[in-house]
Design a protein around this motif. Sequence first.
Motif, PDB file in Angstrom:
ATOM      1  N   LYS A   1       0.826  -1.213   0.000  1.00  0.00           N
ATOM      2  CA  LYS A   1       0.000   0.000   0.000  1.00  0.00           C
ATOM      3  C   LYS A   1       0.860   1.264   0.000  1.00  0.00           C
ATOM      4  N   LEU A   2       2.013   1.200   0.640  1.00  0.00           N
ATOM      5  CA  LEU A   2       2.875   2.384   0.688  1.00  0.00           C
ATOM      6  C   LEU A   2       3.368   2.756  -0.709  1.00  0.00           C
ATOM      7  N   LYS A   3       3.769   1.762  -1.471  1.00  0.00           N
ATOM      8  CA  LYS A   3       4.243   2.039  -2.831  1.00  0.00           C
ATOM      9  C   LYS A   3       3.104   2.518  -3.719  1.00  0.00           C
ATOM     10  N   GLN A   4       1.920   1.993  -3.487  1.00  0.00           N
ATOM     11  CA  GLN A   4       0.764   2.452  -4.262  1.00  0.00           C
ATOM     12  C   GLN A   4       0.449   3.902  -3.959  1.00  0.00           C
ATOM     13  N   LEU A   5       0.494   4.284  -2.683  1.00  0.00           N
ATOM     14  CA  LEU A   5       0.243   5.676  -2.298  1.00  0.00           C
ATOM     15  C   LEU A   5       1.294   6.600  -2.898  1.00  0.00           C
ATOM     16  N   LEU A   6       2.545   6.183  -2.827  1.00  0.00           N
ATOM     17  CA  LEU A   6       3.635   7.023  -3.318  1.00  0.00           C
ATOM     18  C   LEU A   6       3.588   7.179  -4.835  1.00  0.00           C
ATOM     19  N   LYS A   7       3.184   6.137  -5.545  1.00  0.00           N
ATOM     20  CA  LYS A   7       3.088   6.216  -7.005  1.00  0.00           C
ATOM     21  C   LYS A   7       2.009   7.188  -7.450  1.00  0.00           C
ATOM     22  N   THR A   8       1.001   7.403  -6.603  1.00  0.00           N
ATOM     23  CA  THR A   8      -0.076   8.339  -6.941  1.00  0.00           C
ATOM     24  C   THR A   8       0.145   9.706  -6.289  1.00  0.00           C
ATOM     25  N   ASN A   9       1.406   9.950  -5.868  1.00  0.00           N
ATOM     26  CA  ASN A   9       1.835  11.248  -5.347  1.00  0.00           C
ATOM     27  C   ASN A   9       1.181  11.612  -4.019  1.00  0.00           C
ATOM     28  N   ASN A  10       0.763  10.602  -3.252  1.00  0.00           N
ATOM     29  CA  ASN A  10       0.245  10.839  -1.909  1.00  0.00           C
ATOM     30  C   ASN A  10       1.388  10.836  -0.905  1.00  0.00           C
ATOM     31  N   THR A  11       1.170  11.449   0.240  1.00  0.00           N
ATOM     32  CA  THR A  11       2.166  11.465   1.304  1.00  0.00           C
ATOM     33  C   THR A  11       1.876  10.344   2.287  1.00  0.00           C
ATOM     34  N   VAL A  12       2.904   9.580   2.619  1.00  0.00           N
ATOM     35  CA  VAL A  12       2.780   8.456   3.545  1.00  0.00           C
ATOM     36  C   VAL A  12       3.079   8.908   4.963  1.00  0.00           C
ATOM     37  N   MET A  13       2.216   8.513   5.896  1.00  0.00           N
ATOM     38  CA  MET A  13       2.431   8.764   7.324  1.00  0.00           C
ATOM     39  C   MET A  13       2.928   7.468   7.963  1.00  0.00           C
ATOM     40  N   CYS A  14       4.038   7.554   8.671  1.00  0.00           N
ATOM     41  CA  CYS A  14       4.647   6.342   9.227  1.00  0.00           C
ATOM     42  C   CYS A  14       4.835   6.457  10.737  1.00  0.00           C
ATOM     43  N   GLY A  15       4.315   5.480  11.440  1.00  0.00           N
ATOM     44  CA  GLY A  15       4.554   5.394  12.880  1.00  0.00           C
ATOM     45  C   GLY A  15       5.893   4.728  13.147  1.00  0.00           C
ATOM     46  N   TRP A  16       6.344   4.808  14.399  1.00  0.00           N
ATOM     47  CA  TRP A  16       7.696   4.341  14.736  1.00  0.00           C
ATOM     48  C   TRP A  16       7.653   3.587  16.056  1.00  0.00           C
ATOM     49  N   LEU A  17       8.235   2.394  16.078  1.00  0.00           N
ATOM     50  CA  LEU A  17       8.153   1.534  17.262  1.00  0.00           C
ATOM     51  C   LEU A  17       9.517   1.306  17.907  1.00  0.00           C
ATOM     52  N   HIS A  18       9.640   1.768  19.144  1.00  0.00           N
ATOM     53  CA  HIS A  18      10.822   1.512  19.963  1.00  0.00           C
ATOM     54  C   HIS A  18      10.537   0.496  21.061  1.00  0.00           C
ATOM     55  N   ILE A  19       9.306   0.430  21.514  1.00  0.00           N
ATOM     56  CA  ILE A  19       8.933  -0.444  22.631  1.00  0.00           C
ATOM     57  C   ILE A  19       8.794  -1.878  22.131  1.00  0.00           C
ATOM     58  N   PRO A  20       9.490  -2.826  22.740  1.00  0.00           N
ATOM     59  CA  PRO A  20       9.481  -4.208  22.258  1.00  0.00           C
ATOM     60  C   PRO A  20       8.270  -4.980  22.770  1.00  0.00           C
ATOM     61  N   ASN A  21       7.115  -4.682  22.198  1.00  0.00           N
ATOM     62  CA  ASN A  21       5.886  -5.259  22.728  1.00  0.00           C
ATOM     63  C   ASN A  21       4.848  -5.391  21.611  1.00  0.00           C
ATOM     64  N   THR A  22       4.216  -6.540  21.518  1.00  0.00           N
ATOM     65  CA  THR A  22       3.225  -6.767  20.468  1.00  0.00           C
ATOM     66  C   THR A  22       1.977  -5.924  20.672  1.00  0.00           C
ATOM     67  N   TRP A  23       1.608  -5.660  21.925  1.00  0.00           N
ATOM     68  CA  TRP A  23       0.413  -4.870  22.195  1.00  0.00           C
ATOM     69  C   TRP A  23       0.618  -3.428  21.742  1.00  0.00           C
TER      70      TRP A  23
END
Length: 255
Positions: free
Chosen positions: A5-27
């Motif tokens: 989905k990220l590549k699809q958004l970028l190909k259509t000139n949309n901006t991707v919002m990305c979260g970032w995970l430092h905490i080692p936890n599945t929840w």
Amino acid sequence: MRKNKLKQLLKTNNTVMCGWLHIPNTWTAEVMANAGWDGVTVDMQHGLHSIETAIQMMQAISTTETVPIARSNWNTPGEIMRLLDGGAYGIICPMINTKEECQSFVGACKYPPLGYRSFGPTRARVYGGLDYAEHANDEILTLAMVETVKAVENIKGICETKGLDGIFIGSGDLKLSIKATAKENVDALFDQAVNTILKECQQNNLVAGVWCATIEDAKKMVDKGFKFIALKSDSMMLTQYAKEQTTTLKNILKN
């Protein structure tokens, strides 16, 4: 294969919002993935994850439409391949300083003849589909981190790397690198470096990405033309919100 989905958004000139995970936890990973990000990055460089925990977190992310990606600990082919085999749909690789380093990074993400990735998509084939190997070279997102003065000096060659999807600026390290070589005007030199990277990305039809510490910085970078925006991290957000809540409650109790 499941489309990225990220590549699809970028190909259509949309901006991707990305979260970032430092905490080692599945929840935590599941909560962040349900927050509305387009993608979420499991950070193996500065996060606290082991490879096993990272894969479990990608499993949690995969219960949503959010795309699981990872930042590798270093430009190390073995780890990059394991993250991809574990289901990462993109790799952000730190400290790329030369075209040769970038070629090594991209090669680790691509099956022959485009690269030298070893075949064994253990979980990736479950997440991506049984035809994963046939389409992975097209679907996996490759972002090289530019975060030193040396990398900015070599940005033209880095951006010429075949198979590279984009450049991701490591804002903190780039500022540190500039500060180590310049005694003044660090902010101005950082802005100049950012503009140089952005221009080179646009000339080579590459995605320009950047990590931002604040919403204000993110807006500034979007206005400049950046198409991949990573904001804070789960631990930063938890720290900030917890501090705001405790401060507010303390003020109430004082009155």
